[in-house]
Design a protein around this motif. Structure first.
Motif, PDB file in Angstrom:
ATOM      1  N   ASP A  91      16.754  -3.585  -0.511  1.00  0.00           N
ATOM      2  CA  ASP A  91      15.525  -2.829  -0.778  1.00  0.00           C
ATOM      3  C   ASP A  91      14.581  -3.737  -1.525  1.00  0.00           C
ATOM      4  OD1 ASP A  91      16.475  -0.609   0.325  1.00  0.00           O
ATOM      5  OD2 ASP A  91      16.777   0.530  -1.524  1.00  0.00           O
ATOM      6  N   SER A  92      15.055  -4.153  -2.711  1.00  0.00           N
ATOM      7  CA  SER A  92      14.259  -5.010  -3.577  1.00  0.00           C
ATOM      8  C   SER A  92      15.225  -5.766  -4.485  1.00  0.00           C
ATOM      9  CB  SER A  92      13.310  -4.147  -4.420  1.00  0.00           C
ATOM     10  OG  SER A  92      12.913  -4.849  -5.579  1.00  0.00           O
ATOM     11  N   THR A  93      15.016  -7.053  -4.639  1.00  0.00           N
ATOM     12  CA  THR A  93      15.896  -7.824  -5.529  1.00  0.00           C
ATOM     13  C   THR A  93      15.728  -7.359  -6.972  1.00  0.00           C
ATOM     14  OG1 THR A  93      14.204  -9.548  -5.712  1.00  0.00           O
ATOM     15  CG2 THR A  93      15.939  -9.904  -4.074  1.00  0.00           C
ATOM     16  N   GLY A 119      10.153  -4.311  -0.792  1.00  0.00           N
ATOM     17  CA  GLY A 119       9.742  -5.218  -1.858  1.00  0.00           C
ATOM     18  C   GLY A 119       8.551  -4.601  -2.576  1.00  0.00           C
ATOM     19  N   ARG A 120       8.487  -4.796  -3.891  1.00  0.00           N
ATOM     20  CA  ARG A 120       7.382  -4.144  -4.594  1.00  0.00           C
ATOM     21  C   ARG A 120       6.544  -5.091  -5.437  1.00  0.00           C
ATOM     22  NH1 ARG A 120      12.022  -1.276  -7.758  1.00  0.00           N
ATOM     23  NH2 ARG A 120      11.868  -2.350  -9.751  1.00  0.00           N
ATOM     24  N   GLY A 121       5.296  -4.707  -5.563  1.00  0.00           N
ATOM     25  CA  GLY A 121       4.361  -5.430  -6.412  1.00  0.00           C
ATOM     26  C   GLY A 121       4.132  -4.611  -7.669  1.00  0.00           C
ATOM     27  N   ILE A 211       7.419 -15.652  -2.826  1.00  0.00           N
ATOM     28  CA  ILE A 211       6.624 -16.779  -2.321  1.00  0.00           C
ATOM     29  C   ILE A 211       6.630 -16.753  -0.796  1.00  0.00           C
ATOM     30  CG2 ILE A 211       6.257 -19.285  -2.401  1.00  0.00           C
ATOM     31  CD1 ILE A 211       8.089 -19.401  -4.822  1.00  0.00           C
ATOM     32  N   ASN A 212       5.442 -16.781  -0.217  1.00  0.00           N
ATOM     33  CA  ASN A 212       5.346 -16.898   1.238  1.00  0.00           C
ATOM     34  C   ASN A 212       5.570 -18.353   1.588  1.00  0.00           C
ATOM     35  OD1 ASN A 212       4.515 -14.169   1.331  1.00  0.00           O
ATOM     36  ND2 ASN A 212       2.392 -14.774   0.994  1.00  0.00           N
ATOM     37  N   VAL A 213       6.679 -18.651   2.256  1.00  0.00           N
ATOM     38  CA  VAL A 213       6.997 -20.058   2.525  1.00  0.00           C
ATOM     39  C   VAL A 213       6.753 -20.420   3.985  1.00  0.00           C
ATOM     40  CG1 VAL A 213       8.728 -21.886   2.327  1.00  0.00           C
ATOM     41  CG2 VAL A 213       8.694 -20.031   0.661  1.00  0.00           C
TER      42      VAL A 213
HETATM   43  P1  BTX Z   1       0.626  -7.344  -6.959  1.00  0.00           P
HETATM   44  O1  BTX Z   1       0.561  -5.882  -7.279  1.00  0.00           O
HETATM   45  O2  BTX Z   1      -0.188  -8.291  -7.749  1.00  0.00           O
HETATM   46  O3  BTX Z   1       0.310  -7.590  -5.448  1.00  0.00           O
HETATM   47  C1  BTX Z   1       0.587  -6.640  -4.433  1.00  0.00           C
HETATM   48  C2  BTX Z   1      -0.517  -6.724  -3.408  1.00  0.00           C
HETATM   49  O4  BTX Z   1      -0.505  -7.996  -2.774  1.00  0.00           O
HETATM   50  C3  BTX Z   1      -0.351  -5.724  -2.268  1.00  0.00           C
HETATM   51  O5  BTX Z   1      -1.007  -4.532  -2.551  1.00  0.00           O
HETATM   52  C4  BTX Z   1      -0.970  -6.458  -1.074  1.00  0.00           C
HETATM   53  O6  BTX Z   1      -2.364  -6.312  -1.046  1.00  0.00           O
HETATM   54  C5  BTX Z   1      -0.687  -7.902  -1.370  1.00  0.00           C
HETATM   55  N1  BTX Z   1       0.546  -8.388  -0.709  1.00  0.00           N
HETATM   56  C6  BTX Z   1       1.651  -7.696  -0.321  1.00  0.00           C
HETATM   57  N2  BTX Z   1       2.575  -8.511   0.202  1.00  0.00           N
HETATM   58  C7  BTX Z   1       2.048  -9.769   0.160  1.00  0.00           C
HETATM   59  C8  BTX Z   1       2.524 -11.053   0.544  1.00  0.00           C
HETATM   60  N3  BTX Z   1       3.741 -11.248   1.094  1.00  0.00           N
HETATM   61  N4  BTX Z   1       1.694 -12.109   0.340  1.00  0.00           N
HETATM   62  C9  BTX Z   1       0.483 -11.969  -0.213  1.00  0.00           C
HETATM   63  N5  BTX Z   1      -0.014 -10.782  -0.586  1.00  0.00           N
HETATM   64  C10 BTX Z   1       0.756  -9.682  -0.421  1.00  0.00           C
HETATM   65  C11 BTX Z   1       2.607  -9.000  -6.916  1.00  0.00           C
HETATM   66  O7  BTX Z   1       2.157  -7.705  -7.086  1.00  0.00           O
HETATM   67  C12 BTX Z   1       4.077  -9.090  -7.332  1.00  0.00           C
HETATM   68  C13 BTX Z   1       4.973  -9.338  -6.159  1.00  0.00           C
HETATM   69  C14 BTX Z   1       6.394  -9.622  -6.581  1.00  0.00           C
HETATM   70  C15 BTX Z   1       7.322  -9.742  -5.401  1.00  0.00           C
HETATM   71  C16 BTX Z   1       8.702 -10.132  -5.815  1.00  0.00           C
HETATM   72  S1  BTX Z   1       9.698 -10.585  -4.471  1.00  0.00           S
HETATM   73  C17 BTX Z   1      11.127 -10.537  -5.405  1.00  0.00           C
HETATM   74  C18 BTX Z   1      10.976  -9.345  -6.328  1.00  0.00           C
HETATM   75  N6  BTX Z   1      11.468  -8.140  -5.696  1.00  0.00           N
HETATM   76  C19 BTX Z   1      10.488  -7.238  -5.519  1.00  0.00           C
HETATM   77  O8  BTX Z   1      10.642  -6.121  -4.983  1.00  0.00           O
HETATM   78  N7  BTX Z   1       9.325  -7.740  -5.991  1.00  0.00           N
HETATM   79  C20 BTX Z   1       9.494  -9.065  -6.552  1.00  0.00           C
END
Ligand code: BTX
Length: 323
Positions: A91-93, A119-121, A211-213
């Protein structure tokens, strides 16, 4: 599954020659339709297959997996990434890391997945995490710092990731306060810092790094195509995810030890040297309102200072930034 194993054995034995659907069906004892389904599943899992009429199927490329061994080989850290928990699909790390953090795993434990289904932001936003193409990783830390300083770890992480990307490519990553890393103006990395606390003591900080690799442009959903990019797209060549992760562990540990020793100041200087937002006019959208002004820098605590048109200086603790 058992059938998957038989199928891969059959391809192994066939070497470079094609395997017909009929032949595969006989070997694994199923219908041709079922064979087709299994082939499609292989494709979904990252195998590249060639299908030629009257000849059959051939595997061109196997998926690029990250293995913990590959990361460990050559890793010279004391604790960062020494304990790796690897999953193919989660689901999410972050979720796994939260569970582990309660179980008192060692500091520096990393949870790494090939794919995240949800995955969540920040603020419940989604983070797109397709299979085999990115670094989706959560780190467990237990610094002895007050709760209010936890956001500094986000800035420290951004510096570590920038240094790792610089080591692996000749790209020029820039940091957008607080947690975005951009290349040519597009987002390649997001960082999510969460914590577990008891009263005012930090139990664990969980730093999520996405990170998008190796995504190609078509791998991004439409709504991200304008704003997001990957190292492969910017560099024009794939980047080894295992090497990148090892480099992050190395830079992270160095910065983290420096931070625990000397505080945030040296990290702040490094962070500012990579920041795009400083000196620029920008819009900061907080949960309650929007402030426009000139970014003066960050405070010694890591808080953004924004000067509005009346010369009033605002301290921004958390916001979305529009450059
Ligand atoms: P943030 O809230 O700053 O950014 C989320 C926003 O970025 C989304 O609403 C979307 O517009 C955009 N977005 C979504 N996916 C991508 C992507 N792959 N590349 C670029 N832009 C994107 C940022 O949150 C924090 C992200 C942390 C992700 C890591 S991955 C491992 C860990 N597990 C998990 O579920 N989250 C963290």
């Amino acid at each position: 599954s058992e059938i998957r194993k038989e199928l891969l054995d059959a391809f192994t034995n066939a070497g470079d020659s094609y395997l017909s659907g009929q032949h595969i069906a006989e070997l694994i004892g199923c219908s041709r339709t079922a064979v087709w389904k299994h082939i499609e599943e292989l494709r979904k899992d990252g195998f590249e297959l060639e299908a030629v009429r009257r000849k059959g199927y051939r595997i061109l490329k196997t998926p690029e997996r990250i293995t913990a061994d590959e990361i460990r080989l050559g890793l010279k850290t004391k604790f960062m990434g020494k304990n790796i928990h690897y999953e193919e699909s989660v689901d999410s790390t972050q979720k796994i890391a939260h569970r582990f953090a309660y179980e008192d795993v060692p500091e520096g434990t990393a949870i790494i997945a090939e794919e995240q289904i949800s995955g969540r932001g920040r603020m419940d936003r989604k983070w797109h995490s397709p299979k085999f193409s990115g670094v989706w990783m959560s780190l467990i830390l237990r610094p002895n710092i007050p709760l209010t300083k936890a956001p500094q770890l986000t800035l420290l992480t951004a510096v570590a990731v920038v240094q790792a990307i610089e080591e692996m490519t000749d790209l020029v990553p820039e940091i957008k306060w607080p947690n975005d890393i951009l290349i040519n103006g597009k987002k390649v990395t997001g960082i999510l810092t969460e914590l577990q606390a008891e009263a005012d003591r930090i139990h664990s900080i969980i730093v999520g790094i996405g990170i998008n690799v190796n995504q190609k442009p078509v791998d991004f959903p439409l709504e991200l195509q304008e704003i997001a990019s990957s190292l492969l797209i910017e560099k024009g060549a794939p980047v080894s995810r295992a090497d990148l992760i090892r480099s992050i562990f190395t830079h992270f540990e160095k910065l983290y030890l420096l931070y625990l020793d000397e505080g945030f100041f040296p990290i702040k200087l490094l962070w500012e040297s990579y920041a795009v937002s400083i000196g620029n006019h920008l819009k900061a959208r907080t949960i309650t309102h929007t402030i426009e002004g000139k970014a003066l820098g960050i405070t010694d605590e890591g808080v953004l200072k924004l000067e509005d048109e009346n010369g009033v200086i605002h301290q921004i603790y958390s916001a979305d930034i529009e450059l």
